[in-house]
Each structure stands twice: as C-alpha cells, then as structure tokens.
Scaffold this active site. Structure first.
Site, mmCIF file in Angstrom:
data_model
loop_
_atom_site.group_PDB
_atom_site.id
_atom_site.type_symbol
_atom_site.label_atom_id
_atom_site.label_comp_id
_atom_site.label_asym_id
_atom_site.label_seq_id
_atom_site.Cartn_x
_atom_site.Cartn_y
_atom_site.Cartn_z
ATOM 1 N N GLU A 115 13.309 -3.835 -12.519
ATOM 2 C CA GLU A 115 13.018 -4.363 -11.182
ATOM 3 C C GLU A 115 11.637 -4.997 -11.170
ATOM 4 O O GLU A 115 10.777 -4.605 -11.951
ATOM 5 C CB GLU A 115 13.015 -3.189 -10.176
ATOM 6 C CG GLU A 115 14.313 -2.421 -10.174
ATOM 7 C CD GLU A 115 14.153 -0.991 -9.645
ATOM 8 O OE1 GLU A 115 13.141 -0.701 -8.976
ATOM 9 O OE2 GLU A 115 15.044 -0.180 -9.928
ATOM 10 N N LYS A 117 7.921 -5.391 -10.280
ATOM 11 C CA LYS A 117 6.918 -4.445 -9.791
ATOM 12 C C LYS A 117 6.138 -5.166 -8.699
ATOM 13 O O LYS A 117 5.303 -6.031 -8.966
ATOM 14 C CB LYS A 117 5.996 -4.014 -10.922
ATOM 15 C CG LYS A 117 5.014 -2.957 -10.492
ATOM 16 C CD LYS A 117 4.257 -2.417 -11.684
ATOM 17 C CE LYS A 117 3.233 -1.386 -11.272
ATOM 18 N NZ LYS A 117 2.286 -1.855 -10.273
ATOM 19 N N ASP A 119 3.725 -6.160 -5.746
ATOM 20 C CA ASP A 119 2.309 -5.907 -5.523
ATOM 21 C C ASP A 119 2.059 -5.810 -4.027
ATOM 22 O O ASP A 119 1.765 -6.794 -3.361
ATOM 23 C CB ASP A 119 1.516 -7.070 -6.139
ATOM 24 C CG ASP A 119 0.117 -6.638 -6.515
ATOM 25 O OD1 ASP A 119 -0.193 -5.442 -6.324
ATOM 26 O OD2 ASP A 119 -0.644 -7.485 -6.995
ATOM 27 N N TYR A 231 13.219 0.655 -3.076
ATOM 28 C CA TYR A 231 13.761 0.824 -4.416
ATOM 29 C C TYR A 231 13.985 2.268 -4.845
ATOM 30 O O TYR A 231 14.417 2.511 -5.965
ATOM 31 C CB TYR A 231 12.849 0.134 -5.440
ATOM 32 C CG TYR A 231 11.392 0.520 -5.287
ATOM 33 C CD1 TYR A 231 10.514 -0.313 -4.627
ATOM 34 C CD2 TYR A 231 10.923 1.724 -5.764
ATOM 35 C CE1 TYR A 231 9.193 0.040 -4.448
ATOM 36 C CE2 TYR A 231 9.610 2.089 -5.600
ATOM 37 C CZ TYR A 231 8.743 1.244 -4.937
ATOM 38 O OH TYR A 231 7.435 1.596 -4.758
ATOM 39 N N LYS A 319 3.665 -4.600 -17.670
ATOM 40 C CA LYS A 319 2.832 -5.530 -16.900
ATOM 41 C C LYS A 319 2.943 -6.953 -17.439
ATOM 42 O O LYS A 319 3.032 -7.165 -18.642
ATOM 43 C CB LYS A 319 1.355 -5.088 -16.952
ATOM 44 C CG LYS A 319 1.110 -3.687 -16.412
ATOM 45 C CD LYS A 319 1.312 -3.592 -14.925
ATOM 46 C CE LYS A 319 0.130 -4.082 -14.145
ATOM 47 N NZ LYS A 319 -0.903 -3.100 -13.899
ATOM 48 N N CYS A 413 -27.010 -29.934 4.731
ATOM 49 C CA CYS A 413 -25.756 -30.460 4.203
ATOM 50 C C CYS A 413 -25.989 -31.048 2.808
ATOM 51 O O CYS A 413 -26.905 -31.835 2.618
ATOM 52 C CB CYS A 413 -25.200 -31.524 5.144
ATOM 53 S SG CYS A 413 -23.764 -32.360 4.447
ATOM 54 N N CYS A 416 -25.516 -35.089 3.237
ATOM 55 C CA CYS A 416 -26.390 -35.964 4.026
ATOM 56 C C CYS A 416 -27.775 -35.375 4.253
ATOM 57 O O CYS A 416 -28.670 -36.051 4.741
ATOM 58 C CB CYS A 416 -25.750 -36.299 5.361
ATOM 59 S SG CYS A 416 -25.622 -34.871 6.455
ATOM 60 N N CYS A 431 -21.584 -29.097 9.192
ATOM 61 C CA CYS A 431 -22.510 -30.213 9.254
ATOM 62 C C CYS A 431 -22.056 -31.035 10.453
ATOM 63 O O CYS A 431 -20.917 -31.488 10.502
ATOM 64 C CB CYS A 431 -22.426 -31.061 7.986
ATOM 65 S SG CYS A 431 -23.288 -32.632 8.164
ATOM 66 N N CYS A 436 -22.325 -38.277 8.128
ATOM 67 C CA CYS A 436 -22.447 -37.610 6.827
ATOM 68 C C CYS A 436 -21.461 -38.232 5.821
ATOM 69 O O CYS A 436 -20.266 -38.319 6.099
ATOM 70 C CB CYS A 436 -22.156 -36.128 7.015
ATOM 71 S SG CYS A 436 -21.913 -35.234 5.490
HETATM 72 S S1 IVH Z 1 9.038 3.125 -9.057
HETATM 73 C C1 IVH Z 1 8.698 7.362 -9.985
HETATM 74 N N1 IVH Z 1 9.669 0.642 -8.600
HETATM 75 O O1 IVH Z 1 4.023 0.278 -8.401
HETATM 76 C C2 IVH Z 1 8.833 5.964 -9.645
HETATM 77 N N2 IVH Z 1 7.438 1.321 -8.201
HETATM 78 O O2 IVH Z 1 2.035 1.483 -10.470
HETATM 79 C C3 IVH Z 1 7.534 5.307 -9.352
HETATM 80 N N3 IVH Z 1 5.999 -0.433 -7.338
HETATM 81 O O3 IVH Z 1 2.524 2.449 -6.392
HETATM 82 C C4 IVH Z 1 7.604 4.036 -8.697
HETATM 83 N N4 IVH Z 1 7.522 -2.016 -7.301
HETATM 84 O O4 IVH Z 1 4.647 1.642 -5.358
HETATM 85 C C5 IVH Z 1 8.692 1.562 -8.587
HETATM 86 N N5 IVH Z 1 10.381 -1.531 -8.218
HETATM 87 C C6 IVH Z 1 9.413 -0.617 -8.196
HETATM 88 C C7 IVH Z 1 8.107 -0.904 -7.770
HETATM 89 C C8 IVH Z 1 7.134 0.103 -7.801
HETATM 90 C C9 IVH Z 1 6.252 -1.707 -7.050
HETATM 91 C C10 IVH Z 1 4.681 0.194 -7.184
HETATM 92 C C11 IVH Z 1 4.739 1.599 -6.711
HETATM 93 C C12 IVH Z 1 3.527 2.266 -7.318
HETATM 94 C C13 IVH Z 1 3.069 1.318 -8.339
HETATM 95 C C14 IVH Z 1 2.968 2.061 -9.646
#
Ligand code: IVH
Length: 680
Positions: A115, A117, A119, A231, A319, A413, A416, A431, A436
C-alpha cells in the site's frame, strides 16, 4: 407532523445525506445534484433547530464544526498504535524478510499487501453499533488526543457505517486506523486562496492537514480540504477478516475511503517491484506518499511475529529514494511580483533531488525565515514534493560553524531602490512604487496576457528585454516602440519585430473590460473588469467613480472598491491613462455587448429548474458575462448543467451523459475559483 413522524423523517434524512455524501466524497460519483443535497441538508438542519433533542452524534449537520474546544482530552487507545520499521532500499527489504523467515518458516511462503505509505496524520476512529463516536490522533501510541469534532468535518469520514448499498452489517464495535491527508490539488488550491487573502500559506499538505485537525476551533477545520484513507482495523469482532487485502476490502464495503493503489503480491520480489514502480510514479499520485508499506497478508502470522520496540515485525515501510537533501544556502534573493509583493527565495549550492538539479527554492515569506531562524551560509534541508517547487524545510542547526549570517529584512526594493512597505494586517512586504522596473516587467506580461490585451509573442522574456533596454517604462510606451528599436534587442530580426508591432497594434480593437483587466489593479480580474466596464462604459467614468458608487455594484466589495479608488488617485496612474488615451487606446463599451471572453469561454451551459436567487435571465447573463454560452438542450458536449428546484429531464440526461451538475452556489464558487486561478 406528529413527533414520531418527525423523528422518522430526521432519521431518513440523516441516512440519505450520509449516503449522498459518501457517493460524492468517497466514491466520487454523486447521484444527485449539489442543489438537491443542500435541500436535504437544510431540511434536517431546520428539524434539528426546532427539535434539538433529535440531534444525533452521526448527524451530517455536525460536519460544519461546533463550539471551539478549550483543549483536547487525552484518550487511551484500545490497543497500541504501532509504528513501522523502515527499509531504504530493496536489499534492506530483503534483509527484513530473511530475518523474519528465520523466526517463523511460514514466512517463506507468505504473500503481501503493498500500500502507499501516506504522508499525513494518523487517526484512530471509533464506531459503536455503526455510529462514529470518537476519533483521536496517534499521540504517543498509547494515548492520543480526542479530535472528534474536527474529524466530523472531514467529508469522506463515514459518520455511520455501513454506508451505501451493501448487505454487510455494522459490527458492534470497530476501531479503524487511517491517515488524514490533503490531496495535492486541493492543497495547491487552498494555498492560492490563502495567499490571495493575504494569509499565511502552508509548507506542505502534511503540515496543513495536521495543523487543521489540531485546531481547537472545528469551524476552521471545516474550511480545510482534508481527506481520509483507511487501512487497518485496530479492534473489531472475531468474524473480521484475517488477511490484510480482505481488511481493505471490508473497510471499503463499510464505506470507508481506502487507498486505491493497494496491491496483492504473491512474493517479496513482486512487492519490491510494486514499490519501485510506485516510486517512479510518486509525483503522479494524487497525494503525497513517502514509500510503500509491505505487509504480510496473513494477519495472524504477522501478529505471531511480534514487535521490535514499537515496530511490528510483520510489515515494513519501503521508503522511496530521499527527496529531502541538505545543501548550502548561499544567499537569499527576492522577487518582485506584479502587485509589488516581495517574496524571498533561496539561492542554493546546486544539488540533485528526486532526479532534478535544484539551485533555487522558495522560502515562502519573510516570517518563515525568521521563525525557522534561517541564516545565510546554513546547511538547509531541502524538499521536492511532486510538481511543487522545491522548498526549504529549515536549517540544520547542529552543523553551524558560527559564520552563518542572520538575514535582514530588505528595506529597499531590489529593483527600483524605493523603500518597501508592510501593509497593515498582511504578512507580505510590498514595493509601492508604480514605476518599479521589476513590477513593470510583470505588468507588461500581464497587460499582454491572453485574458487582457492578448499581445501574441509578448511574454515575460521580451517584457524584460523591453524594460532593460529602456524602451518601455510603462505599458503605454508599447505603442511608441518602432521596428528599429526592436532590432537593437537580442534575438530580433525584421520579421519578428514587425509581427510584434502588429500584435501590439491589434490591441486597439480590444474591449474596455479587457483594458481594465490589463491595468493590473489588485483584485480586479476578468470578472470585476467586466462588471466595471458594463457599469461605467468608459475609463473617464471609472476614473471619477467614488467608493460608494463602486460598492453599489454587485460583486464589488469595500476592499476592491477602495483599491480602485486608490489606484485612480495615484498621479502616476492618471498619467498612464492619459498616455494610453493619447495613443488611441481608449475603448468604450456600447449597450448589449455580446459574450465577452472570460473564464467560461468555449463552455456551454444548460439551465434547468428554479434557482434559489437567480432568475433564468440573470443566470444566463451571469454565464454570458464570463464568456459562456447557454443552450437549451443537454448533449455530451455540454460543459455544465446548472440545476435548481424541480429540475426535469435535462437533469436526467446530464446524469446519463455524465455531464457535471452545478447548483447556483457551486456555479458562483466555480466563478470565484476560476477567477482566483486567473489572477493568481
Ligand atoms: S500500517 C502496524 N499502512 O506510516 C501497522 N501505516 O511510519 C502500522 N502510514 O504513522 C501502520 N500509510 O500512520 C500503515 N498504508 C499504511 C500507511 C501507514 C501511512 C503511516 C502510519 C504510521 C507511519 C509509520
């Protein structure tokens, strides 16, 4: 209605509204118009005002925010909200897999859920008998903060489950984990809006989402475009799925928004390859993601593997390659915008980030530099997020050598040399010198732009050349430029010079509203210019307009009115208008002008039903004023259908063809939004 019937009706309304809300915000496929939705919502609001005892915790009327909180309550999580271990490349993912295979042979044959991750800000959502009762932040993983009121304003969060057409039943108790985020597009639009209002913009979607959800005043949260993706199940019933891919499917069935980009992979290499592919597409994802999460699909096996500290062994964050790097801030430059606003930018030792070499980055505004204590010579963290221009996150204070120099706010500025001013109530520094050169370049660019005088071939580069060569010191000078003048500029030959002069000459035909827009008065874009042109019909009349008269025009508020009066009162501007008049650029507007070019140019609208405040004729002229056409019948080529009460078969046809449907208020906000883009 009898009391009992009223409560039945309220329940019916809640169900319908929650369902349509889900169609709109989770499935992105509404089945009723915004207007019809508003009618339902209003009916419920009225019932609840009259009979407050009918107000339930899952009432969709609560999405607008409630009383500000004094502070957030600390609440325990039903189970620890865990974190994740990180892998920074494919080999680290493989090393993780080997480690856990040694602990349990079942891992060798495992399949995975992969999935994005996300942010954002982790949220924990509690449902009792299907009703959303509480939502909290992650906090320290054991306790979080109760942000229920704020979360209720998030449109895609189901207030009651299941939503939609499903025969699944709500579990007695369900605690779900998800991530609150702001989609990239919504983020950029929000920042444009804030910037226009002179308010502070956000650095990135994550900060914006997290800041908005930690607001004590939920009415403010309600104004932010927060989305949610879920999720995981933190606590549920025994009958709940024991595989991660089924968890996602189950959440979807209950009506939760889920990350669409979820993959089921038969082996680890497949999972790694999904991660690699997503990394390459990361900028195209609708949200910011900093990696993928690879999860052992069998949740029982995953649980058996246990934890290391707060990280479960059964999942890992793979990552994406870093898009945050450090480099040296060599200097701070400033830009001068068309309206004279001065913005700082970072001049950096060039560095590669996310596949591109970056040597400049935005620093937002001067307050940002001060708050982060950014000094010239600092090592700074730099981030590139999606299409967005790279930005400086902040200094790396630990590696300071002592010779870094604090930055002094510019007092003059850079273009000018005139003193800069900070307008009351705004973070921005301006300005205010109308002559200018830097502003002049931007002004020329704007004057020549498509919605304004439309001078083909005159973009910012040539504008700069004209100003630098001293050929033009205001837009009226354009009409004095000769072929010989242009030939002195780099890149100009006879033909190009003639073409440009012809394009300049063609502006004599432009309408008054285009000219008013072209003047670049703050807050006066295509629409306001159109209103002014229709009202005053000539520049003389507009020059003499008073604050009161301007405020009397529909769509013009006190601020714009004041800006116009001030602009006209400035001697340099009066001189500019005189020069334009002498050059023969002095259009007037006759009666009954046809469709003006505007934000709706090329678009066809169909009206149906009765709109709350506009008559058919008024709606038609509103659309016409912005360049749109109104047609009598719906076809696949119709751009929008504007629907009101008792809309008929046209609405059905629109739904069948998938033509977007507006109501009066969404029509108005579309105009506003488009204008913001236009002027931004
Ligand atoms: S699973 C035990 N799934 O990433 C399971 N986390 O570094 C732990 N996060 O703060 C989390 N997308 O909130 C999971 N598809 C995803 C995610 C996810 C973002 C975040 C999560 C956590 C951070 C971990």
């Amino acid at each position: 209605m009898a009391k009992k019937d009223i409560s039945v009706r309220a329940e019916e309304l809640r169900q319908q509204i929650n369902y349509h809300n889900y169609r709109y915000h989770v499935l992105n496929s509404p089945v009723i118009s915004d207007y019809e939705f508003d009618v339902l919502l209003r009916e419920l609001q009225e019932l609840e005002t009259e009979y407050p005892e009918l107000l339930t915790p899952d009432s969709p009327t609560q999405r607008v925010g409630g009383q500000p909180a004094e502070r957030f309550q600390r609440v325990p999580h039903p189970a620890p909200i865990l974190s994740l271990g990180n892998a920074y490349d494919a080999d680290e993912v493989r090393a993780w897999f080997e480690r856990i295979t040694k602990l349990d042979d079942r891992v060798a044959g495992a399949d995975f859920s992969v999935e994005p991750k996300l942010d954002g800000l982790t949220v924990v959502l509690h449902y009792e008998n299907g009703i959303f009762t509480m939502g909290s932040t992650r906090g320290d993983g054991e306790y979080g903060e109760d942000i229920t009121q704020n979360l209720k304003t998030v449109r895609s969060l189901p207030l009651r489950i299941p939503v939609g057409e499903t025969d699944v039943e709500a579990p007695r108790r369900l605690v779900v984990r998800g991530e609150a985020i702001i989609l990239r597009d919504a983020f950029e639009e929000m920042n444009r809006r804030l910037e226009k209002a002179g308010e502070r913009t956000y650095v990135n979607p994550r900060n914006a989402a997290s800041g908005a959800l930690r607001q004590l005043d939920s009415k403010l949260t309600a104004t932010r475009p927060i989305s949610l993706l879920c999720y995981a199940i933190i606590q549920g019933e025994d009958s709940q799925p024991s595989r991660q891919v089924e968890v996602i499917e189950y959440l979807k069935q209950m009506g939760f928004p889920i990350p669409e980009e979820t993959y089921h992979c038969g082996d680890l290499e497949g999972a790694i390859s999904v991660g690699d592919k997503m990394a390459r597409r990361r900028e195209k994802l609708p949200y910011e993601a900093d990696g993928v999460v690879i999860k052992i699909n069998d949740l029982i096996l995953a649980a058996d593997l246990g934890f290391v500290g707060k990280d479960p062994r059964g999942a890992i964050a793979f990552k994406f390659p870093a898009q945050v790097v450090t480099t040296t801030l060599e200097d701070i430059g400033v830009n001068v915008g068309r309206t004279g606003v001065i913005t700082p930018y970072a001049i950096l030792e060039p560095i590669e980030v996310g596949g591109v070499t970056v040597s400049q980055a935005t620093l937002h505004n001067f307050d940002f530099i001060e708050e982060k204590d950014i000094r010239i010579g600092d090592r700074v963290l730099l981030k590139r997020a999606g299409e967005v221009i790279p930005y400086v996150i902040g200094p790396v204070v630990d590696v300071r050598k002592g010779n870094e120099k604090p930055y002094d706010l510019p007092r003059y500025c850079p273009s000018c040399g005139e003193p800069l001013e900070q307008l009351a109530g705004e973070v921005a520094v301006y300005c205010v010198n109308a002559t200018c050169p830097a502003q002049l370049v931007r002004n020329l660019e704007h004057y020549a732009s498509r919605g304004a005088m439309d001078i083909e071939g005159l973009g910012i580069r040539i504008a700069r050349q004209l100003v630098e060569a001293g050929l033009v010191s205001d837009v009226a000078d354009l009409y004095q430029v000769t072929v010989d003048d242009l030939l002195t500029l780099e890149g100009f030959a006879e033909k190009k010079a003639e073409n440009l002069l012809q394009a300049i000459d063609a502006t004599r035909e432009r309408s008054l509203s285009r000219l008013i827009n072209a003047l670049g008065i703050r807050g006066v874009g295509v629409t306001v210019a159109g209103d002014l042109a229709r009202h005053f019909r000539s520049l003389e009349a507009l020059q003499k307009a008073t604050q009161e008269e301007l405020e009397g025009i529909e769509g013009i508020g006190p601020n714009i009115a004041a800006t116009i009066v001030d602009w006209m009162a400035q001697l340099s501007n009066a001189e500019l208008l005189k020069k334009l008049q002498l050059a023969g650029i002095w259009p007037t507007e006759g009666e009954g002008v046809g469709a003006e070019p505007g934000i709706f140019s090329g678009m066809t609208f169909v009206l149906t039903g009765k709109l709350p405040s506009l008559t058919r004729g008024e709606a038609k002229s509103l659309i016409g004023r912005h360049g749109g056409k109104v047609s009598g019948s719906v076809s696949r080529r119709t751009t929008y259908v504007v629907a009101g009460e008792s809309a008929g078969s046209k609405l059905d046809r629109a739904l069948a063809f998938g033509v977007p449907i507006l109501n009066e208020s969404s029509l108005r906000s579309l105009i506003e939004r488009k204008e913001t883009l236009d002027e931004g």
